[in-house]
Design a protein around this motif. Sequence first.
Motif, short mmCIF file in Angstrom:
data_model
loop_
_atom_site.label_atom_id
_atom_site.label_comp_id
_atom_site.label_asym_id
_atom_site.label_seq_id
_atom_site.Cartn_x
_atom_site.Cartn_y
_atom_site.Cartn_z
N ALA A 15 44.76 66.12 64.50
CA ALA A 15 45.23 66.41 65.85
C ALA A 15 44.04 66.63 66.78
CB ALA A 15 46.11 67.66 65.84
N LYS A 16 44.33 66.50 68.07
CA LYS A 16 43.33 66.83 69.08
C LYS A 16 43.88 67.94 69.97
CE LYS A 16 44.49 62.97 72.12
NZ LYS A 16 43.95 61.79 72.79
N VAL A 17 42.96 68.69 70.56
CA VAL A 17 43.34 69.81 71.42
C VAL A 17 43.61 69.30 72.83
CG1 VAL A 17 42.64 72.05 72.33
CG2 VAL A 17 41.90 71.37 70.03
N ILE A 18 44.84 69.49 73.29
CA ILE A 18 45.26 69.07 74.63
C ILE A 18 45.16 70.23 75.61
CG2 ILE A 18 47.24 68.18 75.97
CD1 ILE A 18 46.01 66.19 73.98
N GLN A 19 45.45 71.44 75.11
CA GLN A 19 45.32 72.66 75.91
C GLN A 19 44.65 73.70 75.05
OE1 GLN A 19 48.71 74.23 78.29
NE2 GLN A 19 48.50 76.08 77.02
N GLY A 20 43.58 74.27 75.54
CA GLY A 20 42.83 75.26 74.79
C GLY A 20 43.46 76.64 74.85
N GLY A 21 42.89 77.53 74.08
CA GLY A 21 43.36 78.91 74.06
C GLY A 21 43.22 79.50 72.67
N LEU A 22 43.99 80.51 72.41
CA LEU A 22 43.89 81.25 71.16
C LEU A 22 45.11 81.01 70.28
CD1 LEU A 22 41.71 83.22 70.16
CD2 LEU A 22 43.12 85.08 71.01
N MET A 23 44.85 80.83 68.98
CA MET A 23 45.89 80.75 67.95
C MET A 23 45.67 81.90 66.99
SD MET A 23 46.17 76.82 66.63
CE MET A 23 44.46 76.32 66.72
N LEU B 52 48.41 71.09 70.66
CA LEU B 52 47.78 70.04 69.87
C LEU B 52 48.62 68.78 69.96
CD1 LEU B 52 47.04 72.04 66.59
CD2 LEU B 52 45.45 71.59 68.47
N GLU B 53 47.96 67.63 69.93
CA GLU B 53 48.66 66.36 69.83
C GLU B 53 48.29 65.74 68.50
OE1 GLU B 53 49.54 63.29 73.14
OE2 GLU B 53 47.64 62.66 72.21
N THR B 54 49.28 65.60 67.63
CA THR B 54 49.01 65.05 66.30
C THR B 54 48.90 63.54 66.36
OG1 THR B 54 51.34 64.89 65.71
CG2 THR B 54 50.24 66.96 65.18
N SER B 55 48.20 62.97 65.39
CA SER B 55 48.00 61.52 65.39
C SER B 55 48.02 61.00 63.96
CB SER B 55 46.70 61.17 66.12
OG SER B 55 45.60 61.83 65.49
N ALA B 56 46.88 60.62 63.47
CA ALA B 56 46.77 59.95 62.18
C ALA B 56 47.07 60.88 61.01
CB ALA B 56 45.36 59.38 62.03
N LEU B 57 47.44 60.26 59.90
CA LEU B 57 47.56 60.98 58.65
C LEU B 57 46.17 61.44 58.23
CD1 LEU B 57 49.95 58.58 56.71
CD2 LEU B 57 50.56 60.68 57.93
N CYS B 58 46.09 62.59 57.62
CA CYS B 58 44.81 63.11 57.13
C CYS B 58 44.75 62.81 55.63
CB CYS B 58 44.73 64.61 57.40
SG CYS B 58 43.10 65.30 57.14
N HIS B 59 44.16 61.67 55.32
CA HIS B 59 44.11 61.23 53.93
C HIS B 59 43.14 62.08 53.11
CE1 HIS B 59 46.59 57.82 54.79
NE2 HIS B 59 45.79 57.44 55.76
N PRO B 60 43.44 62.28 51.84
CA PRO B 60 42.54 63.05 50.99
C PRO B 60 41.30 62.23 50.65
CG PRO B 60 44.33 62.16 49.68
CD PRO B 60 44.63 61.82 51.12
N CYS B 61 40.20 62.93 50.47
CA CYS B 61 38.97 62.25 50.05
C CYS B 61 38.81 62.41 48.53
CB CYS B 61 37.76 62.83 50.78
SG CYS B 61 37.36 64.53 50.33
N SER B 62 37.87 61.67 47.98
CA SER B 62 37.66 61.70 46.53
C SER B 62 37.20 63.08 46.05
CB SER B 62 36.64 60.64 46.13
OG SER B 62 35.41 60.87 46.77
N ARG B 63 36.76 63.94 46.96
CA ARG B 63 36.35 65.30 46.57
C ARG B 63 37.53 66.11 46.04
NH1 ARG B 63 33.46 68.47 50.75
NH2 ARG B 63 32.90 69.71 48.96
#
Length: 174
Positions: A146-154, A114-125
């Motif tokens: 994050a986005k998937v750079i290499q697929g497979g199993l976790m 995975l390649e991480t990027s932006a902060l995952c901000h909370p929503c009003s929910r």
Amino acid sequence: MNSQAKLLDKLCANIAPGKLEWIGLRSERRGEVVVVDQVEAVVGLGLVGDHRMKKTPGSARQVTLISSEYIQQICHHTGHASIDPRLLRRNLVISGMNMNLLRYQRLQIGDVILETSALCHPCSRMDEALGAGGTAAMFGYGGLCAKVIQGGLMRMGDAVLRLPQVGDQVRLFP
């Protein structure tokens, strides 16, 4: 590699591996979160069974991560003894790593990169899920996209490894 990327790479060089503690998927937006023991990741799309696979291919928000340490901090701010990760609506809960250092990094979990990027901000929910002030309690502790750079199993229990930087892969404060 620019000077900011070099500094971050140096700070992260000796970061200890973490652990994948929890996996959750939603088949549709606002849908129920289903907890699974393992999941397949597909390059450029996300996690099989999660609604984000139907979204824009190549999106930087294919997978969402939060740390168990962040969840503990959210508990502290909300007065909860514990919080079920399903309430937070993230895909992965990891432990044992400083999530503040993981932004714009590549992480290997099982076969997946995975390649991480932006902060995952909370929503009003989050006020609905955690009570009044839940959104504010999560601010700064929502995790990462994050986005998937290499697929497979976790699989739950897999090590979470921060991978060394290659070239100018890291962007700080885009």
